[in-house]
Design a protein around this motif. Structure first.
Motif, PDB file in Angstrom:
ATOM      1  N   GLN A 195      20.161 -47.221 -27.110  1.00 57.74           N
ATOM      2  CA  GLN A 195      19.751 -46.420 -28.256  1.00 57.74           C
ATOM      3  C   GLN A 195      20.230 -47.082 -29.545  1.00 57.74           C
ATOM      4  N   LYS A 196      19.505 -46.831 -30.617  1.00 51.18           N
ATOM      5  CA  LYS A 196      19.888 -47.336 -31.942  1.00 51.18           C
ATOM      6  C   LYS A 196      19.682 -46.221 -32.958  1.00 51.18           C
ATOM      7  N   TYR A 197      20.680 -46.003 -33.807  1.00 51.89           N
ATOM      8  CA  TYR A 197      20.619 -44.932 -34.797  1.00 51.89           C
ATOM      9  C   TYR A 197      21.168 -45.432 -36.133  1.00 51.89           C
ATOM     10  N   PRO A 198      20.667 -44.872 -37.247  1.00 51.80           N
ATOM     11  CA  PRO A 198      21.270 -45.183 -38.547  1.00 51.80           C
ATOM     12  C   PRO A 198      22.617 -44.482 -38.709  1.00 51.80           C
ATOM     13  N   LEU A 199      23.512 -45.126 -39.433  1.00 53.68           N
ATOM     14  CA  LEU A 199      24.790 -44.531 -39.794  1.00 53.68           C
ATOM     15  C   LEU A 199      24.791 -44.202 -41.277  1.00 53.68           C
ATOM     16  N   GLN A 200      25.578 -43.203 -41.643  1.00 55.95           N
ATOM     17  CA  GLN A 200      25.688 -42.866 -43.052  1.00 55.95           C
ATOM     18  C   GLN A 200      27.101 -42.384 -43.368  1.00 55.95           C
ATOM     19  N   HIS A 201      27.412 -42.415 -44.652  1.00 52.24           N
ATOM     20  CA  HIS A 201      28.710 -41.956 -45.130  1.00 52.24           C
ATOM     21  C   HIS A 201      28.999 -40.544 -44.618  1.00 52.24           C
ATOM     22  N   GLY A 202      30.195 -40.351 -44.086  1.00 59.19           N
ATOM     23  CA  GLY A 202      30.595 -39.034 -43.600  1.00 59.19           C
ATOM     24  C   GLY A 202      30.391 -38.807 -42.120  1.00 59.19           C
ATOM     25  N   ASP A 203      29.706 -39.726 -41.424  1.00 60.56           N
ATOM     26  CA  ASP A 203      29.513 -39.563 -39.994  1.00 60.56           C
ATOM     27  C   ASP A 203      30.856 -39.630 -39.263  1.00 60.56           C
ATOM     28  N   ARG A 204      30.975 -38.829 -38.209  1.00 64.52           N
ATOM     29  CA  ARG A 204      32.143 -38.863 -37.328  1.00 64.52           C
ATOM     30  C   ARG A 204      31.621 -39.102 -35.916  1.00 64.52           C
ATOM     31  N   LEU A 205      32.143 -40.109 -35.235  1.00 62.38           N
ATOM     32  CA  LEU A 205      31.679 -40.474 -33.904  1.00 62.38           C
ATOM     33  C   LEU A 205      32.793 -40.304 -32.887  1.00 62.38           C
ATOM     34  N   LEU A 206      32.427 -39.838 -31.698  1.00 63.54           N
ATOM     35  CA  LEU A 206      33.383 -39.681 -30.610  1.00 63.54           C
ATOM     36  C   LEU A 206      32.798 -40.311 -29.352  1.00 63.54           C
ATOM     37  N   PHE A 207      33.481 -41.332 -28.834  1.00 64.30           N
ATOM     38  CA  PHE A 207      33.116 -41.968 -27.572  1.00 64.30           C
ATOM     39  C   PHE A 207      34.162 -41.547 -26.557  1.00 64.30           C
ATOM     40  N   ALA A 208      33.727 -40.945 -25.439  1.00 62.00           N
ATOM     41  CA  ALA A 208      34.703 -40.330 -24.542  1.00 62.00           C
ATOM     42  C   ALA A 208      34.227 -40.333 -23.100  1.00 62.00           C
ATOM     43  N   THR A 209      35.193 -40.358 -22.173  1.00 61.57           N
ATOM     44  CA  THR A 209      34.896 -40.137 -20.764  1.00 61.57           C
ATOM     45  C   THR A 209      34.678 -38.641 -20.547  1.00 61.57           C
ATOM     46  N   ASP A 210      34.184 -38.287 -19.353  1.00 61.89           N
ATOM     47  CA  ASP A 210      33.765 -36.900 -19.166  1.00 61.89           C
ATOM     48  C   ASP A 210      34.921 -35.917 -19.027  1.00 61.89           C
ATOM     49  N   GLY A 211      36.162 -36.390 -19.075  1.00 60.80           N
ATOM     50  CA  GLY A 211      37.290 -35.468 -19.154  1.00 60.80           C
ATOM     51  C   GLY A 211      37.273 -34.623 -20.409  1.00 60.80           C
ATOM     52  N   ILE A 212      36.473 -35.048 -21.407  1.00 57.06           N
ATOM     53  CA  ILE A 212      36.346 -34.277 -22.649  1.00 57.06           C
ATOM     54  C   ILE A 212      35.667 -32.937 -22.393  1.00 57.06           C
ATOM     55  N   ASP A 213      35.038 -32.774 -21.219  1.00 54.21           N
ATOM     56  CA  ASP A 213      34.400 -31.499 -20.862  1.00 54.21           C
ATOM     57  C   ASP A 213      35.381 -30.332 -20.889  1.00 54.21           C
ATOM     58  N   PHE A 214      36.667 -30.611 -20.763  1.00 51.47           N
ATOM     59  CA  PHE A 214      37.659 -29.555 -20.701  1.00 51.47           C
ATOM     60  C   PHE A 214      37.960 -28.947 -22.071  1.00 51.47           C
ATOM     61  N   ILE A 215      37.361 -29.477 -23.129  1.00 52.45           N
ATOM     62  CA  ILE A 215      37.512 -28.908 -24.474  1.00 52.45           C
ATOM     63  C   ILE A 215      36.184 -28.304 -24.905  1.00 52.45           C
ATOM     64  N   ALA A 216      36.218 -27.110 -25.444  1.00 50.66           N
ATOM     65  CA  ALA A 216      35.009 -26.448 -25.920  1.00 50.66           C
ATOM     66  C   ALA A 216      34.419 -27.216 -27.104  1.00 50.66           C
ATOM     67  N   ARG A 217      33.110 -27.139 -27.225  1.00 50.89           N
ATOM     68  CA  ARG A 217      32.386 -27.889 -28.258  1.00 50.89           C
ATOM     69  C   ARG A 217      32.853 -27.530 -29.667  1.00 50.89           C
ATOM     70  N   ASP A 218      33.122 -26.247 -29.925  1.00 48.20           N
ATOM     71  CA  ASP A 218      33.552 -25.859 -31.272  1.00 48.20           C
ATOM     72  C   ASP A 218      34.922 -26.427 -31.605  1.00 48.20           C
ATOM     73  N   ARG A 219      35.779 -26.643 -30.589  1.00 46.36           N
ATOM     74  CA  ARG A 219      37.094 -27.230 -30.826  1.00 46.36           C
ATOM     75  C   ARG A 219      36.965 -28.729 -31.119  1.00 46.36           C
ATOM     76  N   ILE A 220      36.000 -29.392 -30.491  1.00 51.41           N
ATOM     77  CA  ILE A 220      35.760 -30.794 -30.819  1.00 51.41           C
ATOM     78  C   ILE A 220      35.316 -30.916 -32.280  1.00 51.41           C
ATOM     79  N   ILE A 221      34.413 -30.048 -32.700  1.00 53.97           N
ATOM     80  CA  ILE A 221      33.967 -30.053 -34.096  1.00 53.97           C
ATOM     81  C   ILE A 221      35.144 -29.824 -35.032  1.00 53.97           C
ATOM     82  N   HIS A 222      35.997 -28.869 -34.684  1.00 58.60           N
ATOM     83  CA  HIS A 222      37.186 -28.592 -35.505  1.00 58.60           C
ATOM     84  C   HIS A 222      38.054 -29.840 -35.640  1.00 58.60           C
TER      85      HIS A 222
END
Length: 276
Positions: A195-222
């Motif tokens: 995949q290829k995507y444009p980046l822009q000022h203010g973007d936040r990226l998270l690359f993670a293994t699937d152990g991240i499933d143990f955190i709720a999505r709203d907590r990741i955003i926080h």
């Protein structure tokens, strides 16, 4: 994904050094990373970050539980991919060379067999180009590449589809390109999602293994909304430790903040916490 170690407590394995960024003419790419062993007997994830003059390269690999030597598989695949020519490629040839690197990693892992079984690992390779303001991703398996933009969180990969609540489901149907390095990726590279995507000022990226499933999505955003990638990474670590889940998988992640160079005051250019 590691073999279970019973009801052992969460164990933090590694936290990287403070925020850092490669020099670049258009974007600053601040990053931080961490690994936790969780309630598992072994740490089978591997992560690698390489700062380049024109951007930032990230590899995240998750050795498969239920297969032998997952930690060896993730380390080997990461080493092969990080040593491949795509790190010095032009933007036009990047995607093809990333796929070739993953095929090489697949061959390296495939050569080793333990007790008639096959080691295997997921793998995400990403290059964030600070000159063309683009990210190129090549992925095999069920690890995560998430983008937070304007307060919303989305998956950058087809293999991770959003759920109404919680995180993302893993689509393991053949059309979803869901395979694993060393196991069934295929000699022609079938199963490699690019995949290829444009980046822009203010973007936040998270690359993670699937152990991240143990955190709720709203907590990741926080956590990703915090002012620096190091603060975000430390907050994610706290989320896991405070949850104390007895089934917590290995988790490894890299957080990247995208900051425009132009327009940033000279007085704050060296301090990611002070940048707007």
């Amino acid at each position: 994904a590691s073999r279970s170690g019973g009801n052992s407590p969460l164990r933090e394995i590694a936290m990287n050094t403070p925020d850092s960024t490669p020099a670049s003419p258009e974007l600053s790419l601040w990053h931080s990373s961490a690994q936790l062993q969780g309630a598992r007997a072994l740490q089978e994830d591997t992560i690698a970050v390489s700062e380049r003059r024109d951007g930032l390269a990230v590899v995240v690999a998750d050795g498969l539980g239920g297969h032998p030597e997952g930690e060896w598989a993730s380390r080997t695949a990461t080493s092969v991919v990080m040593g491949a020519p795509w790190l010095n490629a032009s933007n036009e040839s990047l995607a093809g060379l990333m796929k070739s690197a993953i095929r090489e990693a697949h061959a390296a892992v495939k050569r080793q067999v333990w007790r008639d079984d096959q080691p295997a690992t997921t793998l995400i390779a990403a290059f964030m180009d600070a000159e063309s303001d683009e990210i190129t991703l090549a992925s095999v398996g069920d690890s995560y590449a998430l983008l937070m933009r304007d307060g919303g969180l989305r998956s950058l990969l087809m293999t991770r589809m959003p759920l109404p609540e919680g995180m993302y489901k893993y689509d393991a149907r053949p059309r979803s390109l869901a395979y694993s390095v060393g196991y069934n990726i295929g000699v022609e590279g079938v199963g490699i999602e690019v995949q290829k995507y444009p980046l822009q000022h203010g973007d936040r990226l998270l690359f993670a293994t699937d152990g991240i499933d143990f955190i709720a999505r709203d907590r990741i955003i926080h956590c990703l909304a915090l002012p620096t990638p190091r603060a975000a990474a430390e907050a994610l670590v706290r989320e896991f430790i405070e949850a104390g889940d007895e089934q917590q998988d290995n988790v490894s992640f890299v957080v990247v903040f995208v900051q425009a160079v132009k327009g940033v005051a000279a007085a704050t250019a060296g301090d990611p916490a002070a940048a707007p």
